[in-house]
Scaffold this active site. Structure first.
Site, PDB file in Angstrom:
ATOM      1  N   GLY A  29      30.261  34.062  46.211  1.00 21.48           N
ATOM      2  CA  GLY A  29      31.652  34.326  45.828  1.00 21.48           C
ATOM      3  C   GLY A  29      31.815  34.426  44.324  1.00 21.48           C
ATOM      4  O   GLY A  29      30.855  34.240  43.563  1.00 21.48           O
ATOM      5  N   ASP A  84      37.629  28.871  50.320  1.00 20.66           N
ATOM      6  CA  ASP A  84      38.908  29.592  50.396  1.00 20.66           C
ATOM      7  C   ASP A  84      40.069  28.604  50.462  1.00 20.66           C
ATOM      8  O   ASP A  84      41.152  28.883  49.950  1.00 20.66           O
ATOM      9  CB  ASP A  84      38.890  30.527  51.607  1.00 20.66           C
ATOM     10  CG  ASP A  84      37.791  31.555  51.466  1.00 20.66           C
ATOM     11  OD1 ASP A  84      37.810  32.292  50.458  1.00 20.66           O
ATOM     12  OD2 ASP A  84      36.881  31.594  52.309  1.00 20.66           O
ATOM     13  N   GLY A  97      34.065  35.692  51.857  1.00 20.51           N
ATOM     14  CA  GLY A  97      33.061  36.669  51.421  1.00 20.51           C
ATOM     15  C   GLY A  97      32.087  37.034  52.528  1.00 20.51           C
ATOM     16  O   GLY A  97      31.056  37.660  52.272  1.00 20.51           O
ATOM     17  N   GLU A 103      25.884  30.245  54.520  1.00 21.27           N
ATOM     18  CA  GLU A 103      26.427  29.131  53.729  1.00 21.27           C
ATOM     19  C   GLU A 103      26.315  27.827  54.512  1.00 21.27           C
ATOM     20  O   GLU A 103      25.949  26.784  53.956  1.00 21.27           O
ATOM     21  CB  GLU A 103      27.884  29.408  53.362  1.00 21.27           C
ATOM     22  CG  GLU A 103      28.022  30.532  52.349  1.00 21.27           C
ATOM     23  CD  GLU A 103      29.455  30.957  52.095  1.00 21.27           C
ATOM     24  OE1 GLU A 103      29.690  31.620  51.081  1.00 21.27           O
ATOM     25  OE2 GLU A 103      30.345  30.646  52.905  1.00 21.27           O
ATOM     26  N   LYS A 121      43.199  26.472  45.502  1.00 28.35           N
ATOM     27  CA  LYS A 121      42.533  26.357  46.815  1.00 28.35           C
ATOM     28  C   LYS A 121      42.820  25.018  47.502  1.00 28.35           C
ATOM     29  O   LYS A 121      42.501  24.855  48.679  1.00 28.35           O
ATOM     30  CB  LYS A 121      41.014  26.506  46.648  1.00 28.35           C
ATOM     31  CG  LYS A 121      40.552  27.755  45.904  1.00 28.35           C
ATOM     32  CD  LYS A 121      40.709  28.986  46.726  1.00 28.35           C
ATOM     33  CE  LYS A 121      40.213  30.259  46.083  1.00 28.35           C
ATOM     34  NZ  LYS A 121      38.785  30.374  45.897  1.00 28.35           N
TER      35      LYS A 121
HETATM   36  C1  5RP Z   1      32.140  33.320  50.855  1.00 29.43           C
HETATM   37  C2  5RP Z   1      32.905  32.072  50.642  1.00 29.43           C
HETATM   38  C3  5RP Z   1      33.424  31.800  49.259  1.00 29.43           C
HETATM   39  O1  5RP Z   1      32.937  30.578  48.841  1.00 29.43           O
HETATM   40  C4  5RP Z   1      34.912  31.794  49.298  1.00 29.43           C
HETATM   41  O2  5RP Z   1      35.364  33.021  49.858  1.00 29.43           O
HETATM   42  C5  5RP Z   1      35.518  31.601  47.904  1.00 29.43           C
HETATM   43  O3  5RP Z   1      35.242  32.727  47.131  1.00 29.43           O
HETATM   44  P1  5RP Z   1      35.763  32.891  45.641  1.00 29.43           P
HETATM   45  O4  5RP Z   1      34.993  31.929  44.808  1.00 29.43           O
HETATM   46  O5  5RP Z   1      35.468  34.340  45.310  1.00 29.43           O
HETATM   47  O6  5RP Z   1      37.241  32.604  45.634  1.00 29.43           O
HETATM   48  O7  5RP Z   1      33.122  31.281  51.521  1.00 29.43           O
HETATM   49  O8  5RP Z   1      31.815  33.511  52.195  1.00 29.43           O
END
Ligand code: 5RP
Length: 218
Positions: A29, A84, A97, A103, A121
């Site tokens: 991300g 998120d 993402g 993950e 967040k």
């Molecule tokens: C990807 C994820 C990311 O960690 C999540 O979407 C946060 O992304 P960002 O740092 O761009 O806000 O879970 O699968």
């Protein structure tokens, strides 16, 4: 401060959690990208990285950081990733993402999950961000019906095929009051590869970027 500046702030702060001489687990991300750029500055002090996505692998390698196959590594002291949504108990929604399955694998290998995120967040209850669910394509109809029965509205994420060749359902309308129970429930449905609730693999530490600096939640 902009959201990007807050992400850069926690990306820098996360480097202090990297264990010298060890392999580090790396998430995916835009916040993690900031961390990877900082990690590059101390790359001679780590034994390499296990990556959670093709995108992170490319960025790590572009910095000259060795990316190891997960199967070559027995354990990781720390996994650093974004989210998120995160609640005060460290439970998260992840998968914005589309990298949620890898993950969760790398998070599970690690002794400690350090979450890095900008303060927007942090939530009281998970569920405002659409919950990603990675599904084997032939099961997307079946799993969608079951998600509707839970009160959610699933939509296939258009134009996205995961690194594992699957589709993502994004589910709105869920209020996730018991993240651990919902995680294990949905994960048990045939065709579900991974649900984006990280309760079993919740964050031990969260570094939140705020205009006043990095706020640490333990
Ligand atoms: C990807 C994820 C990311 O960690 C999540 O979407 C946060 O992304 P960002 O740092 O761009 O806000 O879970 O699968």
């Amino acid at each position: 401060m902009t959201q990007d500046e807050l992400k850069a702030l926690v990306g820098r702060a996360a480097v202090e959690h990297v264990v010298p001489g060890a392999v580090v687990g790396v998430g995916t991300g835009s916040t993690v990208n900031c961390f990877i750029d900082e990690l590059a500055k101390i790359k001679d002090r780590i034994a390499g990285a296990v990556s959670s996505s093709q995108k992170s692998t490319e960025r790590l390698q572009a910095h000259g950081i060795a990316v190891l196959d997960a199967n070559q590594v027995d354990s990781l002291p720390v996994y650093i990733d974004g989210a998120d949504e995160i609640d005060h108990g460290g439970h998260m929604i992840k998968g914005g993402g589309a990298a949620l399955t890898r993950e969760k694998i790398v998070a599970d290998m690690a002794e400690r999950f350090v979450c890095i995120a900008d303060a927007s967040k942090l939530v009281q209850t998970l569920g405002r961000f659409p919950l990603p669910v990675e599904v084997i394509p032939m099961a997307s109809g079946l799993v969608s019906r079951r998600l509707r029965a839970l009160g959610g509205q699933p939509r296939v994420r258009e134009g996205v095929v995961t690194d594992n060749g699957n589709v993502i359902l994004d589910v709105t309308g869920l209020e996730i009051r018991d993240p651990a129970a919902m995680e294990s429930d949905i994960n048990n449905w045939p065709g579900v590869v991974t649900v984006g609730i990280f309760a079993r693999n919740r964050a031990k530490v969260c570094l939140l970027g705020t205009p006043e600096g990095v706020r640490r939640l333990d």
